[in-house]
Design an enzyme around this catalytic site. Structure first.
Site, PDB file in Angstrom:
ATOM      1  N   GLU A 182      -0.988  -0.754   2.377  1.00  0.00           N
ATOM      2  CA  GLU A 182      -0.676  -1.137   3.840  1.00  0.00           C
ATOM      3  C   GLU A 182      -0.861   0.012   4.890  1.00  0.00           C
ATOM      4  OE1 GLU A 182       3.395  -2.754   4.123  1.00  0.00           O
ATOM      5  OE2 GLU A 182       2.727  -4.274   2.507  1.00  0.00           O
ATOM      6  N   GLU A 189       2.106  -7.394  -4.271  1.00  0.00           N
ATOM      7  CA  GLU A 189       3.554  -7.630  -4.162  1.00  0.00           C
ATOM      8  C   GLU A 189       3.702  -9.020  -3.934  1.00  0.00           C
ATOM      9  OE1 GLU A 189       5.401  -5.222  -1.221  1.00  0.00           O
ATOM     10  OE2 GLU A 189       4.660  -3.182  -2.054  1.00  0.00           O
TER      11      GLU A 189
END
Ligand SMILES: *[C@@H]1O[C@H](CO)[C@@H](O)[C@H](O)[C@H]1NC(C)=O
Ligand SMILES: *[C@@H]1O[C@H](CO)[C@@H](O)[C@H](O)[C@H]1NC(C)=O
Ligand SMILES: *[C@@H]1O[C@H](CO)[C@@H](O)[C@H](O)[C@H]1NC(C)=O
Ligand SMILES: *[C@@H]1O[C@H](CO)[C@@H](O)[C@H](O)[C@H]1NC(C)=O
Ligand SMILES: *[C@@H]1O[C@H](CO)[C@@H](O)[C@H](O)[C@H]1NC(C)=O
Ligand SMILES: *[C@@H]1O[C@H](CO)[C@@H](O)[C@H](O)[C@H]1NC(C)=O
Ligand SMILES: *[C@@H]1O[C@H](CO)[C@@H](O)[C@H](O)[C@H]1NC(C)=O
Length: 559
Positions: free
Chosen positions: A167, A267
Site C-alpha cells: 500500500e 488481504e
C-alpha cells in the site's frame, strides 16, 4: 471460545506434524498462474501472521502506521505455540509483514516448512524501511535493507515470495509507482543472480477501479526491459462482507480476466459488517471457477488480534505469558472454509498461455500522474565514492536520525536555494520521470551533498558547515566540489544487477560510517548556520518543532 493447549503440548504436536511432511516443492509462475515444480496448479490458502506493532503518533508518522514490530519468525517459542493452530486452519502460506535480517529465523522457518507452510515475506520495515508514499525514492539504504533480508531468508525452502511494498502507492500519491516497479526490477535481477526461484510481489491498496486498474497495468507493463519483473500482484480487498452475494466479485473478476501475471488477494476478510463472527463465505467462491481463472487464492487477515480503523481483526488471542492461544468464531469458520477447499487443476502447466502485456498507462495529470520512465538502480559503490569526496558531511548527534535527516534536507534545500544552488541533483520525481543523479543515494549522503554545496557556495566559511552542530568539514575532500564529485562518481546512473549489500556496522545503521569522521559531541565554538534558520542545537525534537513550516515547504521542493 476455546482455550488452547500449553506450550509443551504445542511443541509435541509440532514434532509429530513435522515428522509426517517432506520438503516443499518450488513454486513458479507461468503467465498468470502458479505451479509447483511437479506441474500442479498452486493456490495461496494463506493468513496474515504478524503481531500488530505499537502506533506512535507524531510528525514522522502521518499515516499512523505501527512504529514498532515484533519479528514473529524469530520467535521460535511463539511459532511452536501457533503451529498447531495454523495446521487446524488448513493454511499453506502465511504472509509476514516485516522481519529483522539480524535475527535467527531457523527454528520457525524449518518448523513451518515441515508443516507444509510457505512464507510470503514483505521486505519492508515500519517507518523508514519502505519506499515513502509522499517523498518516494529508490535508494541504496532501502535496496540494501531488502537485499539483507533476502540474504537471510534465501536459505529456506519455503519462501514463496518477497513483497517490495504494501500500500505504498495510493490514489492521492501515485508518483511513488515508478519506484515500486524499479524495486521489483532490481530485486528480480538480484534473485536471478543468486539463482533464487522466489516470486516478486507487491500488495496494493484497493480503491476506485480506474486507479487500481491503471496501477495494476503499470506494475505489469513493459518498462523497456521486457516486463516480467513482478510475478505476484496482491490486492488488499475487503469487498466481500458477511453473507455477500456470490456475484460480489464478478466485476473485479472481469477486469482482471486478461491480466498477464499471477494475482491474489494479499488481504481479505471484512469486519465491516454483520454478522460477527466472520462467515468466510467468499472462500468457496474464490477457490472455484470462474475466480480461479484469474486469481491464485488469498491471505486472510489475520491470525493475531489487530485493530484497524475501529474494527477488530484477528482470531487468536495470546495469553499474557505468551504460552497459550485462545481462538474465536472467526477461526472456526475460516478453518472450516479452508478445509473444504479442493484446488482447481486447470489449466495444466503445459497449456497455460501468457496473456500479452498491457500498455503502460499514460499520465493523465488528474489522479494518475506517473511517468513511464523508471529511476536507476541504487549503486552503493557510486554513492560511497561521492560520500567520501564531499566537503561538508552530516554527522548526527543521535543514532536515531531518520526524522532529523528529513528535516535537515528541507532546511538545507531552502538555504542552498537562497545562495544560487538547488536540490535538483538529490530529487527524484516519479511524476515527470526526472531523477537527479544523487537521488539513488542514502538520505544521509543526499544531505551531505546539499550541505557541501552550501558550504562551497559560501566560500568554505567554517560557519557554513555546522547546521547546528549536525555537520562537520571533511578535510579529505577533493577540490572538485560537490557537483564535480557527483560527475566523477556517478557519471551515468543506470539499470544494473545489484550486488550483495555492504556489511552492516553495528550501531551505525546502514550509513557508511567512514565518511562521518567528525566530532559530534560539541559545537566547538562554531556558530550556527547563517540566516538563523536553525535556532537550537541538539535533539531532533527541538529541530522539528522549530522548523515545521520550512519542512512543509521542502515537500514541494523535493516531490
Ligand atoms: C534487529 O535486531 C537487532 C538485534 O536485536 C537490533 O539491534 C536491531 O535494532 C533490530 N532492527 C530493527 C530494525 O528492529
Ligand atoms: C486519470 O486517472 C485516474 C486514475 O486512474 C482516474 O481516477 C481519473 O479519472 C483519470 N482522469 C481522467 C480525466 O481520465
Ligand atoms: C456460492 O458459491 C459456492 C461455491 O461455488 C456454492 O457452494 C454456493 O452454493 C453458492 N451459493 C449460492 C447462494 O448460490
Ligand atoms: C510476549 O511476546 C511479545 C511479543 O510478541 C513481547 O513483546 C512480550 O514481552 C512477551 N511477554 C512475555 C511475558 O514474555
Ligand atoms: C564505506 O565506503 C568506503 C569507501 O567507498 C568503503 O571502503 C567501505 O568499505 C564502506 N564501508 C561500508 C561499511 O560499507
Ligand atoms: C532508518 O533510520 C535509522 C536511523 O534512524 C538508520 O539506522 C537505518 O539505516 C534507516 N533505515 C533505512 C532503510 O534507511
Ligand atoms: C569534540 O569537541 C569537543 C569541543 O571542542 C572537545 O572537547 C572534544 O574533546 C572533542 N572530541 C573528540 C573525540 O575529538
Amino acid at each position: 471460545m476455546r482455550t488452547g493447549s500449553t506450550l509443551a503440548l504445542a511443541a509435541t504436536a509440532l514434532i509429530s506434524l513435522g515428522a509426517s511432511v517432506g520438503a516443499l516443492p518450488k513454486v513458479s509462475r507461468v503467465g498468470k498462474y502458479l505451479y509447483t515444480d511437479s506441474g500442479d496448479r498452486f493456490f495461496i490458502k494463506g493468513i496474515g501472521y504478524q503481531t500488530q506493532g505499537i502506533i506512535v503518533s507524531g510528525p514522522d508518522n502521518p499515516y499512523n502506521q505501527p512504529s514498532t514490530f515484533v519479528d514473529n519468525l524469530a520467535d521460535s517459542a511463539g511459532c511452536a505455540r501457533d503451529l498447531p493452530y495454523l495446521h487446524k486452519l488448513g493454511v499453506n502460506a502465511i504472509r509476514v509483514y516485516s522481519a529483522n535480517s539480524s535475527l535467527d529465523h531457523d527454528a520457525c522457518m524449518s518448523a513451518l516448512s515441515a508443516a507444509g507452510i510457505y512464507v510470503i515475506l514483505d521486505l519492508t520495515l515500519p517507518l523508514n524501511g519502505s519506499i515513502d508514499t509522499t517523498l518516494p525514492a529508490w535508494s541504496t539504504n532501502t535496496l540494501d535493507q531488502f537485499l539483507r533480508t533476502i540474504d537471510t531468508f534465501e536459505k529456506y525452502d519455503n519462501i514463496l515470495a518477497y513483497n517490495v511494498g504494501n500500500e505504498v502507492v495510493s490514489p492521492s500519491a501515485t508518483q511513488a509507482a515508478p519506484f515500486i516497479v524499479a524495486a521489483a526490477r532490481d530485486i528480480r535481477a538480484y534473485l536471478n543472480s543468486i539463482s533464487s526461484s522466489a516470486l516478486v510481489g507487491y500488495a496494493a491498496i484497493d480503491g476506485s477501479s480506474t486507479f487500481v486498474d491503471d496501477f495494476a497495468d503499470y506494475l505489469a507493463c513493459d518498462h523497456g526491459s521486457g516486463g516480467g519483473a513482478l510475478d505476484l500482484f496482491g490486492l488488499n480487498n475487503y469487498e466481500w462482507c458477511g453473507a455477500a452475494a456470490n456475484t460480489t466479485f464478478n466485476a473485479l473478476n472481469a477486469r482482471y480476466a486478461n491480466y498477464p501475471i499471477a494475482a491474489y488477494f494479499s488481504e481479505f476478510g471484512s469486519e465491516n459488517c454483520s454478522p460477527n463472527p466472520r462467515l468466510w463465505t467468499e472462500i468457496p467462491v474464490m477457490f472455484s471457477t470462474p475466480m480461479t481463472d484469474v486469481w491464485s487464492g488469498g491471505s486472510a487477515f489475520g491470525y493475531f488480534h489487530a485493530i484497524s480503523r475501529g474494527h477488530e481483526f484477528g482470531m487468536a488471542t495470546i495469553s499474557a505469558d505468551n504460552t497459550s492461544v485462545t481462538t474465536n468464531g472467526d477461526f472456526d469458520n475460516l478453518a472450516a472454509a479452508y478445509k473444504a477447499v479442493t484446488f482447481v487443476t486447470t489449466p495444466a502447466k503445459g497449456s497455460a498461455s501468457a496473456p500479452s502485456l498491457p500498455a503502460c498507462p499514460a499520465s493523465n495529470g488528474t489522479g494518475w500522474s506517473v511517468s513511464t520512465k523508471l529511476p536507476p538502480t541504487p549503486n552503493d559503490a557510486a554513492c560511497d565514492c561521492l560520500a567520501n569526496a564531499l566537503s561538508c558531511v552530516f554527522n548526527p548527534p543521535t543514532p536515531d536520525y531518520t526524522v532529523l535527516v528529513g528535516n535537515l534536507i528541507g532546511v538545507a534545500c531552502g538555504l542552498v536555494d537562497q545562495v544560487g544552488g538547488s536540490c535538483d541533483d538529490i530529487s527524484a520525481n516519479g511524476a515527470t520521470g526526472v531523477y537527479g543523479a544523487v537521488g539513488m543515494c542514502d538520505p544521509t549522503i543526499k544531505l551531505s551533498y546539499v550541505f557541501s554545496q552550501y558550504y562551497e557556495l559560501n566560500h568554505h566559511a567554517p560557519a557554513a558547515c555546522s547546521f547546528s552542530g549536525n555537520a562537520v568539514i571533511n578535510t579529505a575532500a577533493g577540490v572538485a566540489g560537490a557537483q564535480g564529485a557527483m560527475s566523477s562518481c556517478i557519471p551515468s546512473p543506470a539499470v544494473i544487477t545489484p550486488s550483495a549489500p555492504p556489511v552492516l556496522v553495528p550501531g551505525a545503521g546502514n550509513k557508511n560510517s567512514s565518511s562521518a569522521s567528525g566530532n559530534s559531541s560539541g559545537g566547538g565554538g562554531v556558530t550556527n548556520a547563517p540566516s538563523g534558520a536553525i535556532g537550537t542545537r541538539g535533539a531532533w525534537v527541538g529541530v522539528s518543532a522549530v522548523l515545521g513550516c520550512v519542512v512543509g515547504a521542502a515537500v514541494w521542493t523535493l516531490a
